[in-house]
Scaffold this motif. Structure first.
Motif, PDB file in Angstrom:
ATOM      1  N   LYS A  91      -6.251   0.777  -7.686  1.00 15.43           N
ATOM      2  CA  LYS A  91      -7.246   0.306  -6.728  1.00 15.43           C
ATOM      3  C   LYS A  91      -6.656  -0.907  -6.007  1.00 15.43           C
ATOM      4  O   LYS A  91      -6.218  -1.865  -6.657  1.00 15.43           O
ATOM      5  CB  LYS A  91      -8.531  -0.088  -7.456  1.00 15.43           C
ATOM      6  CG  LYS A  91      -9.719  -0.427  -6.549  1.00 15.43           C
ATOM      7  CD  LYS A  91     -10.970  -0.634  -7.405  1.00 15.43           C
ATOM      8  CE  LYS A  91     -12.239  -0.670  -6.580  1.00 15.43           C
ATOM      9  NZ  LYS A  91     -13.447  -0.760  -7.430  1.00 15.43           N
TER      10      LYS A  91
ATOM     11  N   VAL B   2       0.831  -1.207   0.000  1.00 12.52           N
ATOM     12  CA  VAL B   2       0.000   0.000   0.000  1.00 12.52           C
ATOM     13  C   VAL B   2       0.868   1.260   0.000  1.00 12.52           C
ATOM     14  O   VAL B   2       0.595   2.231  -0.722  1.00 12.52           O
ATOM     15  CB  VAL B   2      -0.958  -0.002   1.209  1.00 12.52           C
ATOM     16  CG1 VAL B   2      -1.858   1.234   1.175  1.00 12.52           C
ATOM     17  CG2 VAL B   2      -1.812  -1.269   1.218  1.00 12.52           C
TER      18      VAL B   2
ATOM     19  N   ASN C  70     -14.609   3.164  -0.736  1.00 12.98           N
ATOM     20  CA  ASN C  70     -13.589   2.554   0.117  1.00 12.98           C
ATOM     21  C   ASN C  70     -14.235   1.999   1.379  1.00 12.98           C
ATOM     22  O   ASN C  70     -15.272   2.490   1.831  1.00 12.98           O
ATOM     23  CB  ASN C  70     -12.545   3.597   0.523  1.00 12.98           C
ATOM     24  CG  ASN C  70     -11.599   3.941  -0.616  1.00 12.98           C
ATOM     25  OD1 ASN C  70     -11.704   3.414  -1.719  1.00 12.98           O
ATOM     26  ND2 ASN C  70     -10.672   4.838  -0.347  1.00 12.98           N
TER      27      ASN C  70
ATOM     28  N   GLY D   3       1.244   4.530  -2.824  1.00 13.13           N
ATOM     29  CA  GLY D   3       1.176   5.938  -2.455  1.00 13.13           C
ATOM     30  C   GLY D   3       2.426   6.703  -2.834  1.00 13.13           C
ATOM     31  O   GLY D   3       2.348   7.814  -3.375  1.00 13.13           O
TER      32      GLY D   3
ATOM     33  N   ALA E 297      -3.853   4.348   3.156  1.00 11.08           N
ATOM     34  CA  ALA E 297      -4.691   4.755   2.018  1.00 11.08           C
ATOM     35  C   ALA E 297      -5.257   6.154   2.237  1.00 11.08           C
ATOM     36  O   ALA E 297      -5.313   6.967   1.297  1.00 11.08           O
ATOM     37  CB  ALA E 297      -5.815   3.746   1.810  1.00 11.08           C
TER      38      ALA E 297
ATOM     39  N   LEU F   7      -5.753   7.042  -1.440  1.00 12.31           N
ATOM     40  CA  LEU F   7      -5.808   5.888  -2.338  1.00 12.31           C
ATOM     41  C   LEU F   7      -7.193   5.248  -2.331  1.00 12.31           C
ATOM     42  O   LEU F   7      -7.956   5.384  -1.380  1.00 12.31           O
ATOM     43  CB  LEU F   7      -4.775   4.830  -1.903  1.00 12.31           C
ATOM     44  CG  LEU F   7      -3.323   5.288  -1.818  1.00 12.31           C
ATOM     45  CD1 LEU F   7      -2.449   4.146  -1.314  1.00 12.31           C
ATOM     46  CD2 LEU F   7      -2.819   5.790  -3.173  1.00 12.31           C
ATOM     47  N   ASN F   8      -7.473   4.516  -3.411  1.00 10.45           N
ATOM     48  CA  ASN F   8      -8.696   3.729  -3.519  1.00 10.45           C
ATOM     49  C   ASN F   8      -8.409   2.354  -2.935  1.00 10.45           C
ATOM     50  O   ASN F   8      -7.711   1.539  -3.535  1.00 10.45           O
ATOM     51  CB  ASN F   8      -9.103   3.640  -4.993  1.00 10.45           C
ATOM     52  CG  ASN F   8     -10.464   3.005  -5.181  1.00 10.45           C
ATOM     53  OD1 ASN F   8     -11.062   2.492  -4.251  1.00 10.45           O
ATOM     54  ND2 ASN F   8     -10.946   3.030  -6.407  1.00 10.45           N
ATOM     55  N   HIS F   9      -8.932   2.087  -1.741  1.00  9.97           N
ATOM     56  CA  HIS F   9      -8.598   0.853  -1.031  1.00  9.97           C
ATOM     57  C   HIS F   9      -9.838   0.193  -0.457  1.00  9.97           C
ATOM     58  O   HIS F   9     -10.675   0.840   0.170  1.00  9.97           O
ATOM     59  CB  HIS F   9      -7.619   1.151   0.111  1.00  9.97           C
ATOM     60  CG  HIS F   9      -7.457   0.011   1.069  1.00  9.97           C
ATOM     61  ND1 HIS F   9      -7.879   0.057   2.372  1.00  9.97           N
ATOM     62  CD2 HIS F   9      -6.935  -1.243   0.889  1.00  9.97           C
ATOM     63  CE1 HIS F   9      -7.621  -1.098   2.973  1.00  9.97           C
ATOM     64  NE2 HIS F   9      -7.055  -1.892   2.102  1.00  9.97           N
TER      65      HIS F   9
ATOM     66  N   GLN G 145      -5.786   0.805   5.706  1.00  5.95           N
ATOM     67  CA  GLN G 145      -6.776   1.881   5.606  1.00  5.95           C
ATOM     68  C   GLN G 145      -6.173   3.239   5.956  1.00  5.95           C
ATOM     69  O   GLN G 145      -6.483   4.250   5.320  1.00  5.95           O
ATOM     70  CB  GLN G 145      -7.958   1.584   6.537  1.00  5.95           C
ATOM     71  CG  GLN G 145      -8.847   0.453   6.056  1.00  5.95           C
ATOM     72  CD  GLN G 145     -10.035   0.242   6.975  1.00  5.95           C
ATOM     73  OE1 GLN G 145     -11.081   0.856   6.796  1.00  5.95           O
ATOM     74  NE2 GLN G 145      -9.874  -0.610   7.970  1.00  5.95           N
TER      75      GLN G 145
END
Length: 317
Positions: free
Chosen positions: A111, A100, A234, A104, A158, A163-165, A155
């Protein structure tokens, strides 16, 4: 879409790859060590990926530039997590952080789907009929703790990088290709070996009255794919059948399918009454988000699993 699967050589990874390829996605397989004996279709888009090596993770993700990452790589066996908690925690938490964080740091719009577990809810299942995403998580083993921690830190990272998580919590899943170490595959493999004359006609069992939420892995995969092909907020999503079935019921049906008589023998070394007798999930959130529900008949799925083990055992002879 360009899709990277970590842990692609695992049980779920292989099913996921086939489904994504069938839907014309471009799939890259992240594996810790490329198996040169794999079929060429797999090898030609396989990449060496040790999720604990952050520089390698960055190199792979920068090369692939995936639209989606399915992060499946993990130590996923509860018993093994007790044998080596350090390895389990390191692999599942630090490996997730690396995936993750790299997305970033590279400022990608990827995704990310991190795979958690219903085990994250732990002992909470003792006090509720159906577990929802808002149920408290009180994990009770190193594996469950590692998955909960991985989802929580993913999370937060993100949010930091916008971010799209999505973090999914699948309940027990099984099907063709699942190795031993999980209850349904353990039963199916033993029956297949008994039928082949490789074992005595007796299955040693422990406590059979525990009830769990079982779903065919192919239905789980359908949910995963719909989550990336849909616009979904998310957050955390349970994925399961919503039906509670006892281990005894599972074993009885598998024995019905057997070609030879099979005896059940209680093994008191295995007989540990589960602290949480019934674990079942509420999947309404994901069902509403992607219009998903399990399609495979449970008994047909058990039969498919047994038949896969029958074919596997035939190869062993």
């Amino acid at each position: 879409m360009r899709i990277l699967i970590t842990g692609a050589n695992g049980f779920v990874g292989r099913h996921l790859e086939r489904e994504l390829v069938s839907r014309n996605h471009e799939v890259f397989l992240g594996v810790k060590q490329i198996d040169k004996n794999e079929e060429i279709r797999r090898v030609k888009q396989s990449v060496d990926l040790n999720i604990l090596d952050k520089e390698q993770v960055k190199s792979v993700i920068a090369f692939v530039k995936p639209d989606v990452i399915f992060h499946l790589a993990a130590q996923s066996n509860v018993m093994q997590s007790w044998d080596d908690p350090t390895y389990t925690l390191t692999t599942n938490i630090i490996g997730t952080v690396n995936i993750v964080e790299v997305v970033g740091e590279l400022s990608l719009s990827t995704k990310i789907i991190t795979i958690g577990s219903s085990e994250e809810y732990g002992i909470t299942a003792k006090y509720t009929n159906k577990l929802t995403e808002s149920s408290p998580c009180l994990p009770q083993n190193p594996y469950a703790i590692s998955k909960f921690a991985a989802g929580e830190i993913a999370q937060q990272i993100a949010k930091k990088y916008h971010l799209n998580h999505i973090h999914v919590r699948p309940f027990n899943h099984f099907g063709p290709g699942q190795q031993e170490g999980f209850v349904i595959s353990d039963f199916a493999s033993k029956i297949a070996r008994i039928e082949a004359g490789l074992a005595s006609n007796s299955i040693k069992v422990g406590y059979l009255e525990a009830e769990r939420d079982f779903t065919d892995v192919r239905d789980i995969i359908d949910a995963y794919v719909l989550l990336i092909e849909s616009v979904v907020p998310n957050g955390i999503y349970n994925i399961g059948s919503g039906v509670s079935r006892s281990i005894s019921e599972v074993l009885d049906y598998l024995i019905e399918l057997a070609d030879v008589p099979i005896d059940i023998e209680i093994d008191y070394d295995k007989y540990r009454i589960s602290e949480v007798k019934n674990i079942v999930g509420d999947s309404n959130k994901v069902q509403q988000a992607i219009d998903w529900k399990p399609e495979h008949d449970f008994k047909d799925s058990l039969k498919d699993t047994l038949n896969w083990w029958r074919a596997s055992v035939t190869v062993e002879i």
